[in-house]
Design a protein around this motif. Structure first.
Motif: not given
Length: 210
Positions: A7-32
């Motif tokens: 049913l998804q016909s529109k890509a929510h790219w800003s939301a996808v990049f917010s997930l990228f931001m989330g992954v980056t923040s979490l992995i950075a916090a895990e290993f610093i």
């Protein structure tokens, strides 16, 4: 009935990049902490080995969270869960930044482990709901690129900033990064209804399969 993906016909790219931001923040916090073991140990009067257990604590709690999140969150909008993890990231890093004892330090890292495991278990399924099938490979590559970015940048940057500003301020900066992640996800993430079939019964059924 058509699935949420079809049913998804529109890509929510800003939301996808917010997930990228989330992954980056979490992995950075895990290993610093790997770059900050000596100052953390000296400041809290513990050994470097004990300080190193803060990385292990994240791994243990992330495994538990990844296994239990889906069965325990059936019917809850995935957007709300992601926002909760973003806030929890902020809280966990604040606990570490202001830790006055080893116990508080471990508690903050345990909260981070819950964030890491929960976020990772949701990220692929959420990405499926954010873009149409033709854009899925590109969207997943963007989300998982956060691992590489965090791995390459977090350790040397944490070491440099820790020497310059002190290890506590490094975790305060990571907390601020989590705050940015929360605001971005709040603004960009659409409602993401939970998909059926994630209960404990299904988990045990998979374990019974040969």
């Amino acid at each position: 009935m058509a699935s949420p993906i079809s049913l998804q016909s529109k890509a929510h790219w800003s939301a996808v990049f917010s997930l990228f931001m989330g992954v980056t923040s979490l992995i950075a916090a895990e290993f610093i902490p790997v770059s900050l073991l000596t100052p953390i140990a000296h400041d809290l009067s513990i050994t470097e080995g004990m300080a190193g257990q803060t990385v292990t604590a994240v791994g243990v709690f992330s495994v538990l969270a990844s296994l239990l999140l889906s069965p325990l969150s059936q019917g809850i909008d995935r957007r709300r869960i992601l926002l909760a993890f973003s806030l929890l990231l902020v809280v966990s890093n604040l606990l570490v930044a202001f830790a006055s004892s080893y116990g508080v330090l471990l508690a903050g890292r345990a909260l981070l482990g819950i964030c890491v495991g929960g976020f990772w278990s949701l990220a692929p399924a959420v990405t499926l709901q954010l873009v149409p099938p033709r854009d899925l490979p590109r969207a997943l590559s963007i989300v998982y690129a956060g691992v590489s970015v965090a791995t390459i940048l977090s350790l040397p940057l944490a070491s440099y900033l820790g020497h310059l500003l002190g290890w506590r301020n490094v975790f305060l900066a990571t907390s601020a990064l989590g705050g940015i992640m929360f605001v971005w996800q709040y603004a960009a993430m659409p409602s993401l209804p939970a998909r059926p079939g994630n209960g404990f019964q299904n988990m045990f059924a998979l374990l019974r399969e040969n």
